[in-house]
Design a protein around this motif. Structure first.
Motif, mmCIF file in Angstrom:
data_model
loop_
_atom_site.group_PDB
_atom_site.id
_atom_site.type_symbol
_atom_site.label_atom_id
_atom_site.label_comp_id
_atom_site.label_asym_id
_atom_site.label_seq_id
_atom_site.Cartn_x
_atom_site.Cartn_y
_atom_site.Cartn_z
ATOM 1 N N LEU A 14 0.826 -1.213 0.000
ATOM 2 C CA LEU A 14 0.000 0.000 0.000
ATOM 3 C C LEU A 14 0.860 1.262 0.000
ATOM 4 O O LEU A 14 0.579 2.242 -0.694
ATOM 5 C CB LEU A 14 -0.937 0.018 1.208
ATOM 6 C CG LEU A 14 -2.160 -0.903 1.069
ATOM 7 C CD1 LEU A 14 -3.006 -0.884 2.342
ATOM 8 C CD2 LEU A 14 -3.032 -0.475 -0.119
ATOM 9 N N THR A 15 2.005 1.205 0.754
ATOM 10 C CA THR A 15 2.908 2.357 0.792
ATOM 11 C C THR A 15 3.488 2.589 -0.611
ATOM 12 O O THR A 15 3.549 3.714 -1.116
ATOM 13 C CB THR A 15 4.033 2.118 1.816
ATOM 14 O OG1 THR A 15 3.435 1.722 3.044
ATOM 15 C CG2 THR A 15 4.877 3.362 2.050
ATOM 16 N N THR A 19 2.946 5.767 -2.918
ATOM 17 C CA THR A 19 4.112 6.541 -3.363
ATOM 18 C C THR A 19 4.056 6.719 -4.881
ATOM 19 O O THR A 19 4.277 7.802 -5.425
ATOM 20 C CB THR A 19 5.405 5.807 -2.958
ATOM 21 O OG1 THR A 19 5.294 5.478 -1.586
ATOM 22 C CG2 THR A 19 6.645 6.663 -3.165
ATOM 23 N N LEU A 20 3.745 5.596 -5.591
ATOM 24 C CA LEU A 20 3.661 5.617 -7.051
ATOM 25 C C LEU A 20 2.574 6.581 -7.522
ATOM 26 O O LEU A 20 2.792 7.401 -8.423
ATOM 27 C CB LEU A 20 3.326 4.191 -7.545
ATOM 28 C CG LEU A 20 4.053 3.726 -8.808
ATOM 29 C CD1 LEU A 20 5.578 3.829 -8.600
ATOM 30 C CD2 LEU A 20 3.690 2.274 -9.113
ATOM 31 N N ALA A 21 1.402 6.500 -6.812
ATOM 32 C CA ALA A 21 0.293 7.389 -7.182
ATOM 33 C C ALA A 21 0.693 8.847 -6.983
ATOM 34 O O ALA A 21 0.421 9.715 -7.815
ATOM 35 C CB ALA A 21 -0.947 7.050 -6.340
ATOM 36 N N VAL A 29 7.776 15.318 -4.709
ATOM 37 C CA VAL A 29 7.244 15.780 -3.407
ATOM 38 C C VAL A 29 5.973 14.984 -3.047
ATOM 39 O O VAL A 29 5.795 14.502 -1.926
ATOM 40 C CB VAL A 29 6.936 17.287 -3.472
ATOM 41 C CG1 VAL A 29 6.309 17.768 -2.160
ATOM 42 C CG2 VAL A 29 8.200 18.055 -3.750
ATOM 43 N N GLY A 30 5.122 14.826 -4.075
ATOM 44 C CA GLY A 30 3.870 14.063 -3.847
ATOM 45 C C GLY A 30 4.164 12.641 -3.428
ATOM 46 O O GLY A 30 3.515 12.102 -2.512
ATOM 47 N N ALA A 31 5.182 12.027 -4.061
ATOM 48 C CA ALA A 31 5.532 10.635 -3.727
ATOM 49 C C ALA A 31 5.950 10.551 -2.271
ATOM 50 O O ALA A 31 5.521 9.659 -1.518
ATOM 51 C CB ALA A 31 6.655 10.158 -4.640
ATOM 52 N N LYS A 32 6.801 11.528 -1.838
ATOM 53 C CA LYS A 32 7.302 11.496 -0.461
ATOM 54 C C LYS A 32 6.140 11.673 0.533
ATOM 55 O O LYS A 32 6.036 10.968 1.532
ATOM 56 C CB LYS A 32 8.321 12.617 -0.240
ATOM 57 C CG LYS A 32 9.700 12.256 -0.757
ATOM 58 C CD LYS A 32 10.672 13.365 -0.470
ATOM 59 C CE LYS A 32 12.027 13.005 -1.070
ATOM 60 N NZ LYS A 32 12.890 14.175 -1.167
ATOM 61 N N LEU A 36 4.944 9.022 3.335
ATOM 62 C CA LEU A 36 4.946 9.384 4.756
ATOM 63 C C LEU A 36 3.543 9.191 5.361
ATOM 64 O O LEU A 36 3.372 8.621 6.451
ATOM 65 C CB LEU A 36 5.377 10.851 4.895
ATOM 66 C CG LEU A 36 5.627 11.320 6.331
ATOM 67 C CD1 LEU A 36 6.801 10.562 6.948
ATOM 68 C CD2 LEU A 36 5.881 12.825 6.352
ATOM 69 N N GLY A 37 2.544 9.657 4.558
ATOM 70 C CA GLY A 37 1.156 9.543 5.039
ATOM 71 C C GLY A 37 0.778 8.089 5.269
ATOM 72 O O GLY A 37 0.174 7.737 6.302
ATOM 73 N N THR A 38 1.116 7.219 4.330
ATOM 74 C CA THR A 38 0.729 5.800 4.466
ATOM 75 C C THR A 38 1.428 5.157 5.662
ATOM 76 O O THR A 38 0.815 4.443 6.468
ATOM 77 C CB THR A 38 1.076 5.020 3.175
ATOM 78 O OG1 THR A 38 0.731 5.811 2.064
ATOM 79 C CG2 THR A 38 0.352 3.696 3.131
ATOM 80 N N VAL A 39 2.762 5.439 5.813
ATOM 81 C CA VAL A 39 3.511 4.840 6.936
ATOM 82 C C VAL A 39 2.909 5.344 8.252
ATOM 83 O O VAL A 39 2.693 4.568 9.194
ATOM 84 C CB VAL A 39 5.021 5.186 6.827
ATOM 85 C CG1 VAL A 39 5.751 4.834 8.112
ATOM 86 C CG2 VAL A 39 5.636 4.447 5.648
#
Ligand code: ADP
Length: 434
Positions: A14-15, A19-21, A29-32, A36-39
């Motif tokens: 899911l992370t 990240t890919l999305a 920046v969006g990937a990071k 971070l949000g998922t973790v």
């Protein structure tokens, strides 16, 4: 383990997807941010589940475990299962303890558990009754503060005594004789067994007294008999036959007395041990009274006026042999304890509440009040010498009492010194026939 791996792989997948999305949507920046949000989401979820676990652990026993999916779901399921097993084990242990307590309560003896400081942890009702204690008040108190008899304190202090019981009389339960036995128990505890032996001691005393009485009763006539026989034997050559005959006559009288005593003892013993109740023979009371009248007349030999009063029901149900012997005993006593010229009445009358009364009334020496309750005790006599001189064994009224008890009848004695007595056997309604 599989669930943990699956949860880890799901989190990684899911992370990676987030990240890919993020990458496709807004670049690096969006990937990071998405990673971070998922973790963080996964971390916060773990934290939340840990908090639920802590909250559950603080709830009362038996509270259902929280529900969750994945690895935590398995953890909660495992805890739920464990909880169920341990509460079943606890329930079983409680039931066993309860069963043990009920068994200990049902014991005919007192049981008490003392802790390492001799404080009462538990006792059953018998222990409370024997020692005059109360569970609700005395549990937790030291037994040595409650029972202060020196022999008891010494007994508890000396381990050598532990195998042997202690005979104890305590002020907490006056008049009772107790047997106390201490046994070491797990972890410094002591098991105290208490038994009330008052009745047993009374029986032992009665047995001792009975043997002493019988020996004493037999010894006197035996000594007299032997004395006369030896004298007769030693002086056979130079003693006139009339004197020898007198010696032998006395010896025979004494032998008869011993025989009477043994007969009475055997009668008493068979009445006490014959378990089957007496037969319910229909007895014609008029015939029975006439027989006893005849016996009494022979015994009195014209020395008394003997009357017969029969106004009662026609029949009586019981053992003819036993009742004849009891009535003859009462009538015989009237002859023996009524001076010459006195009057004796034999009677049978109806009782107001149904039932019948056989009575013997005499104008004899009478009996002082204080003797009345003890007359039916074996060997009890108001005047020992007089009874012996008159050929009494001291067992007559004990036999009468037993016979009457076997017929659900009661012995009543009314008497006044110098004026005479009335001995009555009162039968219940179901024993009489009109
Ligand atoms: P005993 O063989 O001595 O007569 P019993 O058991 O028949 O023994 O009676 C016990 C005692 O009761 C007697 O020793 C006597 O003192 C007293 N007793 C019994 N019957 C009479 C009576 N009719 N009048 C006076 N005393 C009696």
């Amino acid at each position: 383990m599989n669930a943990v791996l699956a949860e880890l792989l799901t989190a990684i997948a899911l992370t990676a997807l987030a990240t890919l999305a993020g990458w496709f949507a807004t670049g690096e920046v969006g990937a990071k941010l998405m990673a971070l949000g998922t973790v963080s989401f996964f971390f916060l979820r773990q934290l939340w589940l840990v908090l639920r676990l802590i909250h559950w652990a603080r709830c009362p026993l038996g509270t259902p475990t929280p529900s969750a999916s994945g690895a935590w779901g398995e953890v909660f399921d495992a805890l739920h299962k464990r909880g169920r097993l341990s509460s079943a084990a606890r329930e079983q242990a409680t039931q066993e303890l309860d069963r043990f307590r009920r068994a200990a309560e049902a014991l005919p003896d007192g049981v008490m558990i003392l802790d390492g400081h001799r404080a009462i942890e538990w006792m059953n009702l018998h222990a409370e009754a024997c020692l005059g204690l109360k569970s609700s008040v005395d549990t937790g108190s030291r037994i040595t503060h409650l029972l202060r008899e020196p022999e008891f304190l010494e007994y508890l202090d000396s381990p050598d005594h532990r195998g042997q019981p202690l005979e104890l009389q305590t002020q907490r339960n006056p008049g009772r004789s107790l047997q106390v036995q201490a046994a070491p128990f797990a972890a410094g505890r002591t098991l105290l067994l208490v038994r009330d032996v008052t009745q047993l001691q009374k029986l032992a005393t009665m047995r001792r007294d009975f043997v002493a009485n019988v020996s004493h009763e037999l010894k006197t006539p035996l000594t007299v008999t032997l004395g006369f026989l030896e004298t007769a034997l030693d002086s056979l050559a130079d003693t006139p036959p009339v004197e020898i005959a007198n010696y032998l006559k006395t010896a025979v009288e004494q032998a008869r007395r011993m025989q009477q005593l043994i007969d009475d003892l055997l009668t008493l013993s068979s009445l006490e041990t014959d378990s089957p109740p007496p037969l319910e023979d229909p007895i014609d009371v008029a015939v029975l009274l006439a027989e006893i009248h005849q016996e009494v007349a022979a015994l009195s030999n014209g020395r008394h006026r003997i009357l017969l009063e029969n106004t009662g029901p026609r029949g009586l149900l019981g053992s003819a042999r036993e009742l004849r012997s009891a009535f003859a005993n009462l009538a015989g006593n009237a002859v023996r304890y009524t001076p010459d010229g006195g009057e004796i009445s034999l009677g049978w009358s109806a009782e107001r509440a149904g039932g019948g009364r056989f009575f013997v009334r005499d104008s004899g020496i009478g009996i002082a009040k204080q003797h009345l309750p003890r007359l039916t005790e074996r060997f009890y006599r108001v005047d020992r010498g007089r009874s012996r001189d008159l050929g009494g064994t001291g067992l007559g009224l004990a036999i009468v009492k037993h016979v009457l008890e076997r017929h659900q009848a009661a012995l009543q004695i009314e008497s006044e010194p110098g004026r005479g007595s009335r001995f009555s056997a009162v039968f219940p309604a179901h024993r009489v026939q009109s």
